[in-house]
Design a protein around this motif. Structure first.
Motif, PDB file in Angstrom:
ATOM      1  N   ALA A  70       1.017  -1.058  -0.229  1.00 10.33           N
ATOM      2  CA  ALA A  70       0.090   0.036   0.067  1.00 10.33           C
ATOM      3  C   ALA A  70       0.721   1.358  -0.100  1.00 10.33           C
ATOM      4  N   ASP A  71       1.954   1.188   0.896  1.00 15.76           N
ATOM      5  CA  ASP A  71       2.983   2.575   0.710  1.00 15.76           C
ATOM      6  C   ASP A  71       3.490   2.648  -0.749  1.00 15.76           C
ATOM      7  N   PHE A  72       3.729   1.431  -1.349  1.00 15.35           N
ATOM      8  CA  PHE A  72       4.289   1.683  -2.628  1.00 15.35           C
ATOM      9  C   PHE A  72       3.437   2.352  -3.727  1.00 15.35           C
ATOM     10  N   ARG A  73       2.016   1.622  -3.526  1.00 15.81           N
ATOM     11  CA  ARG A  73       1.029   2.195  -4.407  1.00 15.81           C
ATOM     12  C   ARG A  73       0.497   3.654  -4.388  1.00 15.81           C
ATOM     13  N   SER A  74       0.736   3.902  -3.228  1.00 17.03           N
ATOM     14  CA  SER A  74       0.266   5.509  -2.778  1.00 17.03           C
ATOM     15  C   SER A  74       1.278   6.431  -3.108  1.00 17.03           C
ATOM     16  N   ASP A  75       2.316   6.254  -3.590  1.00 18.91           N
ATOM     17  CA  ASP A  75       3.360   7.286  -3.579  1.00 18.91           C
ATOM     18  C   ASP A  75       4.052   7.338  -4.976  1.00 18.91           C
ATOM     19  N   GLY A  76       3.884   8.284  -5.975  1.00 16.68           N
ATOM     20  CA  GLY A  76       4.121   8.232  -7.155  1.00 16.68           C
ATOM     21  C   GLY A  76       5.142   9.569  -7.383  1.00 16.68           C
ATOM     22  N   LYS A  77       5.854  10.028  -6.018  1.00 15.91           N
ATOM     23  CA  LYS A  77       6.481  11.030  -6.159  1.00 15.91           C
ATOM     24  C   LYS A  77       8.347  10.509  -6.301  1.00 15.91           C
ATOM     25  N   TRP A  78       8.453   9.505  -6.324  1.00 14.81           N
ATOM     26  CA  TRP A  78       9.624   9.084  -6.386  1.00 14.81           C
ATOM     27  C   TRP A  78      10.610   9.308  -7.690  1.00 14.81           C
ATOM     28  N   PRO A  79      10.212   9.483  -8.727  1.00 15.19           N
ATOM     29  CA  PRO A  79      10.921   9.818  -9.833  1.00 15.19           C
ATOM     30  C   PRO A  79      11.506  11.251  -9.737  1.00 15.19           C
ATOM     31  N   GLN A  80      10.828  11.938  -8.714  1.00 15.33           N
ATOM     32  CA  GLN A  80      11.546  13.383  -8.484  1.00 15.33           C
ATOM     33  C   GLN A  80      12.755  13.501  -7.967  1.00 15.33           C
ATOM     34  N   TYR A  81      12.999  12.422  -7.317  1.00 16.39           N
ATOM     35  CA  TYR A  81      14.394  12.067  -6.601  1.00 16.39           C
ATOM     36  C   TYR A  81      15.648  11.658  -7.405  1.00 16.39           C
ATOM     37  N   LEU A  82      15.393  11.495  -8.675  1.00 13.60           N
ATOM     38  CA  LEU A  82      16.314  11.036  -9.689  1.00 13.60           C
ATOM     39  C   LEU A  82      17.525  12.039  -9.795  1.00 13.60           C
ATOM     40  N   GLU A  83      17.047  13.487  -9.798  1.00 12.88           N
ATOM     41  CA  GLU A  83      18.058  14.238 -10.239  1.00 12.88           C
ATOM     42  C   GLU A  83      18.888  14.928  -9.073  1.00 12.88           C
ATOM     43  N   PHE A  84      18.648  14.233  -8.143  1.00 14.47           N
ATOM     44  CA  PHE A  84      19.523  14.318  -6.794  1.00 14.47           C
ATOM     45  C   PHE A  84      20.584  13.491  -6.736  1.00 14.47           C
ATOM     46  N   CYS A  85      20.669  12.355  -7.356  1.00 16.44           N
ATOM     47  CA  CYS A  85      21.550  11.069  -6.907  1.00 16.44           C
ATOM     48  C   CYS A  85      22.283  10.568  -8.047  1.00 16.44           C
ATOM     49  N   GLU A  86      22.935   9.867  -7.959  1.00 15.82           N
ATOM     50  CA  GLU A  86      23.794   9.020  -9.213  1.00 15.82           C
ATOM     51  C   GLU A  86      23.134   7.525  -9.241  1.00 15.82           C
ATOM     52  N   ARG A  87      22.959   7.136  -7.930  1.00 14.04           N
ATOM     53  CA  ARG A  87      21.915   5.709  -7.736  1.00 14.04           C
ATOM     54  C   ARG A  87      20.702   5.730  -6.983  1.00 14.04           C
ATOM     55  N   TYR A  88      19.877   5.148  -7.469  1.00 11.44           N
ATOM     56  CA  TYR A  88      18.503   5.329  -6.910  1.00 11.44           C
ATOM     57  C   TYR A  88      17.875   4.067  -6.635  1.00 11.44           C
ATOM     58  N   TYR A  89      17.643   3.619  -5.192  1.00 11.36           N
ATOM     59  CA  TYR A  89      17.112   2.101  -4.990  1.00 11.36           C
ATOM     60  C   TYR A  89      15.800   2.224  -4.100  1.00 11.36           C
ATOM     61  N   PHE A  90      15.061   1.261  -4.329  1.00 11.79           N
ATOM     62  CA  PHE A  90      14.035   1.173  -3.518  1.00 11.79           C
ATOM     63  C   PHE A  90      14.456   0.030  -2.358  1.00 11.79           C
ATOM     64  N   ALA A  91      14.032   0.091  -1.100  1.00 13.08           N
ATOM     65  CA  ALA A  91      14.405  -0.894  -0.109  1.00 13.08           C
ATOM     66  C   ALA A  91      13.149  -1.192   0.589  1.00 13.08           C
ATOM     67  N   VAL A  92      12.812  -2.434   0.585  1.00 15.17           N
ATOM     68  CA  VAL A  92      11.787  -3.081   1.185  1.00 15.17           C
ATOM     69  C   VAL A  92      12.179  -4.217   2.129  1.00 15.17           C
ATOM     70  N   PRO A  93      11.372  -4.684   2.985  1.00 17.69           N
ATOM     71  CA  PRO A  93      11.419  -5.673   3.930  1.00 17.69           C
ATOM     72  C   PRO A  93      11.060  -7.155   3.275  1.00 17.69           C
ATOM     73  N   LEU A  94      11.695  -8.253   3.961  1.00 20.46           N
ATOM     74  CA  LEU A  94      11.483  -9.783   3.387  1.00 20.46           C
ATOM     75  C   LEU A  94      10.023  -9.576   3.140  1.00 20.46           C
ATOM     76  N   GLY A  95       9.668 -10.509   2.227  1.00 19.91           N
ATOM     77  CA  GLY A  95       8.368 -10.710   1.855  1.00 19.91           C
ATOM     78  C   GLY A  95       7.698  -9.532   1.068  1.00 19.91           C
ATOM     79  N   PHE A  96       8.140  -8.712   0.791  1.00 19.57           N
ATOM     80  CA  PHE A  96       7.455  -7.706  -0.113  1.00 19.57           C
ATOM     81  C   PHE A  96       7.562  -8.130  -1.448  1.00 19.57           C
ATOM     82  N   PRO A  97       6.271  -8.109  -2.186  1.00 17.54           N
ATOM     83  CA  PRO A  97       6.202  -8.327  -3.600  1.00 17.54           C
ATOM     84  C   PRO A  97       6.767  -7.857  -4.365  1.00 17.54           C
ATOM     85  N   LEU A  98       8.288  -8.133  -4.806  1.00 17.51           N
ATOM     86  CA  LEU A  98       9.256  -7.487  -5.618  1.00 17.51           C
ATOM     87  C   LEU A  98       8.902  -7.103  -7.096  1.00 17.51           C
TER      88      LEU A  98
END
Length: 161
Positions: A70-98
């Motif tokens: 639900a946290d992933f589906r409700s958040d569409g702002k992540w592409p706005q971070y790309l201009e601030f970094c060389e590398r971008y990652y999602f981090a999730v707990p075990l069991g998250f539907p990758l």
């Protein structure tokens, strides 16, 4: 003052125990890799990166923590971070539907003790002026947070975690 208090610079992680555990594992991973990470780092424009890591060569990585689907589906702002970094990652707990995560971004799986990179993030160049500004702010924020340990009441109104 423990790590939970330091995370309160922005409060989002502190309000989600699962996300706080993932952040802890991510920061331990980056420590092993020779990077240093700050949680809840406020970028220009007010966006808040869950983790911003500074590498030994000055490279910047941003990690967006998603504690549940639900946290992933409700958040569409992540592409706005790309201009601030060389590398971008999602981090999730075990069991998250990758399979729901974008395949063109890095992927970290973490718990409260450690983390592993399952998919390395592609390196994208960022403007030198942007790198300098973010790196300087990283140093200032880190120093202010460290000072909070020494003098929790002494930080003035200009502190923006």
């Amino acid at each position: 003052m423990g790590p939970e208090s330091l995370a309160r610079a922005g409060d989002a992680l502190a309000d989600d125990p699962a996300a706080l555990r993932v952040a802890r594992g991510v920061c331990r991973l980056f420590d092993r890799l020779g990077h240093v990470g700050l949680t809840e780092f406020v970028l220009r424009g007010g966006r808040r990166a869950d983790v911003l890591a500074l590498g030994p060569g000055g490279e910047l990585s941003i990690v967006e923590i998603k504690s549940c689907l639900a946290d992933f589906r409700s958040d569409g702002k992540w592409p706005q971070y790309l201009e601030f970094c060389e590398r971008y990652y999602f981090a999730v707990p075990l069991g998250f539907p990758l399979e729901v995560l974008p395949e063109d971004q890095g992927l970290i799986v973490a718990d409260g003790y450690d983390a592993a990179i399952l998919r390395e993030a592609d390196r994208r160049p960022i403007a030198a002026a942007r790198r300098k500004a973010v790196t300087l702010r990283f140093g200032q924020v880190a120093a202010r947070r460290l000072r909070l340990l020494l003098d929790p009441e002494g930080v003035g109104p200009g502190f923006a975690g």
